[in-house]
Design a protein around this motif. Sequence first.
Motif, PDB file in Angstrom:
ATOM      1  N   GLY A   1       0.690  -1.332  -0.008  1.00  0.00           N
ATOM      2  CA  GLY A   1      -0.022  -0.085   0.003  1.00  0.00           C
ATOM      3  C   GLY A   1       0.813   1.283   0.058  1.00  0.00           C
ATOM      4  N   ALA A   2       0.487   2.318   0.806  1.00  0.00           N
ATOM      5  CA  ALA A   2       1.187   3.486   0.757  1.00  0.00           C
ATOM      6  C   ALA A   2       1.960   3.626   1.831  1.00  0.00           C
ATOM      7  N   SER A   3       1.897   2.984   2.801  1.00  0.00           N
ATOM      8  CA  SER A   3       2.287   3.034   4.195  1.00  0.00           C
ATOM      9  C   SER A   3       3.091   2.052   4.706  1.00  0.00           C
ATOM     10  N   LYS A   4       2.983   0.863   4.464  1.00  0.00           N
ATOM     11  CA  LYS A   4       3.721  -0.309   5.006  1.00  0.00           C
ATOM     12  C   LYS A   4       5.323  -0.271   4.627  1.00  0.00           C
ATOM     13  N   THR A   5       6.153  -0.529   5.696  1.00  0.00           N
ATOM     14  CA  THR A   5       7.579  -0.597   5.416  1.00  0.00           C
ATOM     15  C   THR A   5       7.898  -2.081   4.896  1.00  0.00           C
ATOM     16  N   GLY A   6       8.390  -2.293   3.473  1.00  0.00           N
ATOM     17  CA  GLY A   6       8.671  -3.580   3.077  1.00  0.00           C
ATOM     18  C   GLY A   6      10.072  -3.865   3.157  1.00  0.00           C
ATOM     19  N   ILE A   7      10.365  -5.059   3.717  1.00  0.00           N
ATOM     20  CA  ILE A   7      11.729  -5.668   3.728  1.00  0.00           C
ATOM     21  C   ILE A   7      11.974  -6.877   3.069  1.00  0.00           C
ATOM     22  N   ILE A   8      12.679  -6.752   1.894  1.00  0.00           N
ATOM     23  CA  ILE A   8      12.731  -7.907   1.095  1.00  0.00           C
ATOM     24  C   ILE A   8      14.168  -8.810   0.912  1.00  0.00           C
ATOM     25  N   TYR A   9      13.799 -10.238   0.926  1.00  0.00           N
ATOM     26  CA  TYR A   9      14.745 -11.201   0.628  1.00  0.00           C
ATOM     27  C   TYR A   9      14.586 -11.569  -0.813  1.00  0.00           C
ATOM     28  N   ALA A  10      15.513 -11.511  -1.514  1.00  0.00           N
ATOM     29  CA  ALA A  10      15.512 -12.046  -2.976  1.00  0.00           C
ATOM     30  C   ALA A  10      16.793 -12.791  -3.279  1.00  0.00           C
TER      31      ALA A  10
ATOM     32  N   SER B   1      18.715 -24.398   0.613  1.00  0.00           N
ATOM     33  CA  SER B   1      18.749 -24.655   2.323  1.00  0.00           C
ATOM     34  C   SER B   1      20.042 -23.763   2.895  1.00  0.00           C
ATOM     35  N   SER B   2      20.664 -23.026   1.812  1.00  0.00           N
ATOM     36  CA  SER B   2      21.806 -22.323   2.147  1.00  0.00           C
ATOM     37  C   SER B   2      21.190 -20.839   2.444  1.00  0.00           C
ATOM     38  N   SER B   3      19.951 -20.840   2.101  1.00  0.00           N
ATOM     39  CA  SER B   3      19.681 -19.342   1.991  1.00  0.00           C
ATOM     40  C   SER B   3      19.047 -18.636   3.414  1.00  0.00           C
ATOM     41  N   GLY B   4      19.093 -19.599   4.385  1.00  0.00           N
ATOM     42  CA  GLY B   4      18.743 -19.059   5.597  1.00  0.00           C
ATOM     43  C   GLY B   4      17.404 -18.866   5.970  1.00  0.00           C
ATOM     44  N   LEU B   5      16.408 -19.021   4.820  1.00  0.00           N
ATOM     45  CA  LEU B   5      15.166 -18.575   5.087  1.00  0.00           C
ATOM     46  C   LEU B   5      14.241 -18.898   6.049  1.00  0.00           C
ATOM     47  N   GLU B   6      14.369 -20.246   6.586  1.00  0.00           N
ATOM     48  CA  GLU B   6      13.699 -20.637   8.016  1.00  0.00           C
ATOM     49  C   GLU B   6      14.125 -19.673   9.266  1.00  0.00           C
ATOM     50  N   ALA B   7      15.502 -19.750   9.300  1.00  0.00           N
ATOM     51  CA  ALA B   7      16.017 -18.781  10.185  1.00  0.00           C
ATOM     52  C   ALA B   7      15.555 -17.318  10.326  1.00  0.00           C
ATOM     53  N   LEU B   8      15.467 -16.941   8.876  1.00  0.00           N
ATOM     54  CA  LEU B   8      14.764 -15.483   8.717  1.00  0.00           C
ATOM     55  C   LEU B   8      13.346 -15.404   9.246  1.00  0.00           C
ATOM     56  N   LEU B   9      12.539 -16.356   8.936  1.00  0.00           N
ATOM     57  CA  LEU B   9      11.354 -16.514   9.625  1.00  0.00           C
ATOM     58  C   LEU B   9      11.039 -16.496  10.946  1.00  0.00           C
ATOM     59  N   GLU B  10      12.003 -17.425  11.568  1.00  0.00           N
ATOM     60  CA  GLU B  10      12.141 -17.425  13.103  1.00  0.00           C
ATOM     61  C   GLU B  10      12.435 -16.029  13.609  1.00  0.00           C
ATOM     62  N   LEU B  11      13.380 -15.511  12.990  1.00  0.00           N
ATOM     63  CA  LEU B  11      13.974 -14.129  13.722  1.00  0.00           C
ATOM     64  C   LEU B  11      12.615 -12.890  13.411  1.00  0.00           C
TER      65      LEU B  11
ATOM     66  N   THR C   1      19.476 -13.614   6.492  1.00  0.00           N
ATOM     67  CA  THR C   1      20.102 -14.327   7.578  1.00  0.00           C
ATOM     68  C   THR C   1      20.767 -15.486   6.976  1.00  0.00           C
ATOM     69  N   SER C   2      21.247 -15.721   5.791  1.00  0.00           N
ATOM     70  CA  SER C   2      22.155 -16.701   5.600  1.00  0.00           C
ATOM     71  C   SER C   2      23.623 -16.274   5.986  1.00  0.00           C
ATOM     72  N   ILE C   3      24.531 -17.219   6.456  1.00  0.00           N
ATOM     73  CA  ILE C   3      25.767 -17.133   6.928  1.00  0.00           C
ATOM     74  C   ILE C   3      26.764 -17.675   5.732  1.00  0.00           C
ATOM     75  N   SER C   4      26.267 -18.217   4.683  1.00  0.00           N
ATOM     76  CA  SER C   4      26.982 -18.711   3.689  1.00  0.00           C
ATOM     77  C   SER C   4      28.227 -17.651   3.513  1.00  0.00           C
ATOM     78  N   THR C   5      29.326 -18.495   2.812  1.00  0.00           N
ATOM     79  CA  THR C   5      30.724 -17.626   2.435  1.00  0.00           C
ATOM     80  C   THR C   5      30.473 -17.262   1.031  1.00  0.00           C
ATOM     81  N   SER C   6      29.312 -17.938   0.292  1.00  0.00           N
ATOM     82  CA  SER C   6      29.073 -17.397  -1.173  1.00  0.00           C
ATOM     83  C   SER C   6      28.707 -15.877  -1.118  1.00  0.00           C
ATOM     84  N   VAL C   7      29.034 -15.263  -2.087  1.00  0.00           N
ATOM     85  CA  VAL C   7      28.581 -13.869  -2.141  1.00  0.00           C
ATOM     86  C   VAL C   7      27.581 -13.616  -3.300  1.00  0.00           C
ATOM     87  N   HIS C   8      26.553 -13.008  -3.046  1.00  0.00           N
ATOM     88  CA  HIS C   8      25.509 -12.959  -3.810  1.00  0.00           C
ATOM     89  C   HIS C   8      25.131 -11.445  -4.154  1.00  0.00           C
TER      90      HIS C   8
END
Length: 321
Positions: free
Chosen positions: A153-162, A167-177, A239-246
């Motif tokens: 909408g016009a007011s929400k603050t959007g925080i994106i992961y792309a 399994s290396s994305s840390g997605l589950e850890a992100l949802l937990e946090l 929240t990924s702690i991978s040494t890969s650079v994205h």
Amino acid sequence: LTAVTARPSKNAYRQSARLFSIGKGIAALNTFSPDIIQIETLSLLGYQAARFAKKHNIPVVTTVFGLSDALGTSFSGLFAPIPTFFYKYLTCKILELTDVITAFTGKLESELHTIGVEKKITEVPCAVDSEMFGFDTVDPQKIQKFRMKLGLGASKTGIIYAGPLDSSSGLEALLELWAGSVKPADNLQLVIAGADMHPDELTEMAKIRGVTRQLSFAGKVEHEDMPALFRACDAFISTSISTSVHMSPVEAMACGLPALLKQGCSNADFLEEGRNGFTFTNSNQLKKILLSLAGLDTSGKRMLRKLVSSTVRKFDEITEA
């Protein structure tokens, strides 16, 4: 000079090699007769290019973006060891035939040793396409369209992961946090973009943690639409702690989004704490950062975008030098 790479995937932050085009690519190398070959994909295409270079006594430079496939962190399930073995074999063979290994971070060197590659990494600057990803390079209508689609909408603050949703994305850890940091009344929305997961699977993960209403799934987004998607949001998070650079956090910063990254990950090396992003280790630290971002008015958000975007331009200056 020629660069032998996989074709850029239409889906952001992945590269894929079309096996039927490998023969044509090698034939083109014969015609071109290169002085140096640069490899940017640890796949069959990269392996064939390395073998071609060895056969014709041509120097090889290989850029390593990550080793998740060779280490097996990209795969799960009963048959995960099979692709892991395959990619580890390809990676070792390619790097064995490589004269110079480059990467955006030296942190990958210890992982090279893990898979048996005892070679040094030469660090190189990370550059972003500033013509495509920029502070004021996107059609405002496209930005607004994404905001409406994602429920911002016009007011929400959007925080994106792309990025990859493996399994290396840390997605589950992100949802937990997120569940431990954000309340519905905080007016914050988590946006997930990627094509490696079925929407129902992500919804179920969010439902278990009670954050379904605070989650928007953008799904697969074409690379040319990523700048508009980033500009529709207010910050990038991983929240990924991978040494890969994205490239996704860097491209997001080029669009003016501060990057919120787990302390210790490779992409955190690109941060200027408090200027183009923030690092965190737990939900309390993340909550403080998120609430600060949500508390900014329109003018404050615009000033932050300008500041963040200006720091990324330094990457281009270093690369041009």
